[in-house]
Design an enzyme around this catalytic site. Structure first.
Site, PDB file in Angstrom:
ATOM      1  N   HIS A 111       0.898  -1.325   0.082  1.00  0.00           N
ATOM      2  CA  HIS A 111      -0.092  -0.018   0.200  1.00  0.00           C
ATOM      3  C   HIS A 111       0.989   1.381  -0.061  1.00  0.00           C
ATOM      4  CE1 HIS A 111      -3.184   2.837   0.945  1.00  0.00           C
ATOM      5  NE2 HIS A 111      -2.694   3.139   1.983  1.00  0.00           N
ATOM      6  N   GLY A 162       3.243   4.664   4.174  1.00  0.00           N
ATOM      7  CA  GLY A 162       2.508   5.459   5.351  1.00  0.00           C
ATOM      8  C   GLY A 162       1.009   4.770   5.228  1.00  0.00           C
ATOM      9  N   GLU A 163       0.479   5.070   6.755  1.00  0.00           N
ATOM     10  CA  GLU A 163      -0.891   4.678   6.865  1.00  0.00           C
ATOM     11  C   GLU A 163      -1.641   5.612   6.117  1.00  0.00           C
ATOM     12  OE1 GLU A 163      -1.725   7.510  10.657  1.00  0.00           O
ATOM     13  OE2 GLU A 163      -0.943   5.539  11.305  1.00  0.00           O
ATOM     14  N   GLY A 200      -4.403   7.822   4.590  1.00  0.00           N
ATOM     15  CA  GLY A 200      -4.835   9.329   5.036  1.00  0.00           C
ATOM     16  C   GLY A 200      -3.676  10.251   5.400  1.00  0.00           C
ATOM     17  N   LYS A 231      -0.071  10.695   1.134  1.00  0.00           N
ATOM     18  CA  LYS A 231       0.546  10.184   0.014  1.00  0.00           C
ATOM     19  C   LYS A 231       0.129  10.717  -1.189  1.00  0.00           C
ATOM     20  CE  LYS A 231       0.004   6.032   1.440  1.00  0.00           C
ATOM     21  NZ  LYS A 231      -1.044   6.012   2.545  1.00  0.00           N
ATOM     22  N   ASP A 243      -2.122   4.002  -4.598  1.00  0.00           N
ATOM     23  CA  ASP A 243      -2.637   3.291  -3.550  1.00  0.00           C
ATOM     24  C   ASP A 243      -2.125   1.514  -3.463  1.00  0.00           C
ATOM     25  OD1 ASP A 243      -4.905   2.781  -1.574  1.00  0.00           O
ATOM     26  OD2 ASP A 243      -5.982   1.399  -3.359  1.00  0.00           O
ATOM     27  N   GLU A 270      -6.403   8.648  -6.197  1.00  0.00           N
ATOM     28  CA  GLU A 270      -7.710   8.924  -5.275  1.00  0.00           C
ATOM     29  C   GLU A 270      -7.598  10.142  -4.557  1.00  0.00           C
ATOM     30  OE1 GLU A 270     -10.282   7.052  -1.516  1.00  0.00           O
ATOM     31  OE2 GLU A 270      -8.736   6.055  -2.436  1.00  0.00           O
TER      32      GLU A 270
END
EC number: 2.7.11.-
Length: 310
Positions: A139, A154-155, A157, A160, A178, A203
Site C-alpha cells: 500500500h 504510510g498509513e 490518510g 501520499k 494506492d 484517489e
C-alpha cells in the site's frame, strides 16, 4: 511459483503458430532462462532443463541439415518427447517436416518469429524476467521524481496521494497510487507498477478518483519505474527523535533487497512535495559520491583541528 503462458508470449512478441495445439493458451512457462538445444540435438540430455523455452536459431537448423533424414528425425523427436513449454524458430526459417509432425504428435507448440536469434532472445528474456519475477503488493504511491523512483509508504490518510498530485503538478511522473506491485527483476533491482485496473488513477479524498493521464497528459504517467528510494510518511510524534543530520543511512528490505529509506514526519504547514523533491535529488547526489552531512562533519573536524593547533 509465478508463471506465464505460451499464449501470452505469442501475443506480446507477435509470434506465429505453425501448428494447432489445443492447450496453447494455458501451457505454462515457469523458467525465465532460455535454451538453444544444440547439445540435445546431438543426443546429450544430461542436465537438460525441460521447463525452459527452446530456441532454434540458424546454427541449430544448419546442424540439422548436415544429418541424414533418419538422424534428423530421431534428433527432433527426442527433443519433442520432453515436456518442454514450446519450441520457437527464429529468423523466419522454414521448419523441417519433422518439426511439424512431432509438434502435433506430442502436443508441443511450434512457434516462429522473424527476428534474428540474439535480438529475439533478449526480448523474450526481458519479458520472462518481468513476468516471472518474485513480487509483492504494498500500500503506497510510486512517483518518478527527477529520474529517481520514489516509493511513498504510510498509513491511509497521511497524505501520499495529495503529495503525488502536487508532484505531478510540478512536472514529475505518477507510476502507481494506492497499490504498488513490486517485482524483483534482478539481485539488485526492484521495479514497481500499478495493477492494470487502477493504472494512471489517483484517489483524492473529497474529490474522488482522478485520471491523471487524461487530466495532465501522457507525459505525466509511466507504467513502471525502478525503486530507488522509500519515503515513509508518518504523523509527527512529539516524543520521537527524527533524523536531523543524515549521517547514518537507513534502509528498508523489500524482497531481500535493501533500499535507502527516510522517515518524514507530517504536520500542517509542511510542504511535502518540496521535501520529496529534495530527498530524491539528495539520494541521487549520494549515489554520485557526495554526502552533504559527511562533508559538513569533515569541515567541522578540520575547523576543530585548526583551532586546536592555534
Amino acid at each position: 511459483m509465478f508463471y506465464t503462458t505460451v499464449g501470452k508470449i505469442i501475443k506480446e512478441l507477435n509470434l506465429e503458430c505453425l501448428t494447432e495445439i489445443s492447450n496453447i493458451e494455458e501451457r505454462k512457462i515457469k523458467d525465465m532462462n532460455l535454451n538453444r538445444p544444440a547439445l540435445q540435438l546431438m543426443g546429450f540430455f544430461e542436465y537438460f532443463d525441460e521447463q525452459r523455452v527452446q530456441i532454434i536459431g540458424i546454427s541449430e537448423m544448419a546442424y540439422l541439415k548436415t544429418m541424414t533424414k533418419t538422424q534428423r528425425r530421431n534428433a527432433i523427436e527426442k527433443l519433442f518427447q520432453r515436456d518442454i513449454p514450446c519450441v520457437i524458430i527464429t529468423s523466419n526459417q522454414e521448419p523441417f517436416d519433422e518439426f511439424l509432425e512431432f509438434s502435433k504428435k506430442y502436443g508441443i507448440p511450434l512457434l516462429r518469429t522473424s527476428e534474428v536469434t540474439t535480438r529475439f532472445m533478449t526480448n523474450l528474456s526481458t519479458f520472462l524476467t518481468h513476468e516471472l519475477a518474485p513480487r509483492i503488493t504494498r500500500h503506497g504511491t510510486l512517483v518518478n521524481v527527477y529520474g529517481e523512483g520514489v516509493l511513498m509508504l504510510g498509513e491511509s490518510g497521511v497524505g501520499k496521494s495529495e503529495t503525488a498530485l502536487e508532484l505531478v503538478k510540478r512536472g514529475h511522473i505518477l507510476v502507481a497510487d494506492d497499490a504498488v506491485e513490486i517485482r524483483k527483476v534482478s539481485e539488485k533491482t526492484l521495479v514497481g507498477e500499478a495493477p492494470e485496473i487502477i493504472r494512471h488513477l489517483i484517489e483524492i479524498r473529497g474529490i474522488g478518483i482522478l485520471d491523471v493521464k487524461n487530466l495532465f497528459g501522457v507525459g505525466c504517467v509511466k507504467d513502471s519505474e525502478r525503486i530507488d528510494l522509500v519515503i515513509q510518511l508518518e504523523t509527527w510524534k512529539t516524543d520521537k527523535e527524527y533524523e536531523r543530520l543524515g549521517l547514518h543511512d537507513q534502509y528498508i528490505e523489500i524482497l531481500g533487497i535493501k533500499v535507502p529509506t527516510l522517515v518524514i514526519p507530517v504536520r500542517p504547514g509542511r510542504n511535502l512535495a518540496i521535501i520529496v523533491e529534495v530527498a530524491a535529488m539528495n539520494n541521487r547526489q549520494k549515489k554520485m559520491g557526495y554526502n552533504a552531512a559527511k562533508a559538513l562533519t569533515e569541515r567541522l573536524q578540520r575547523q576543530m583541528s585548526r583551532n586546536g593547533n592555534e
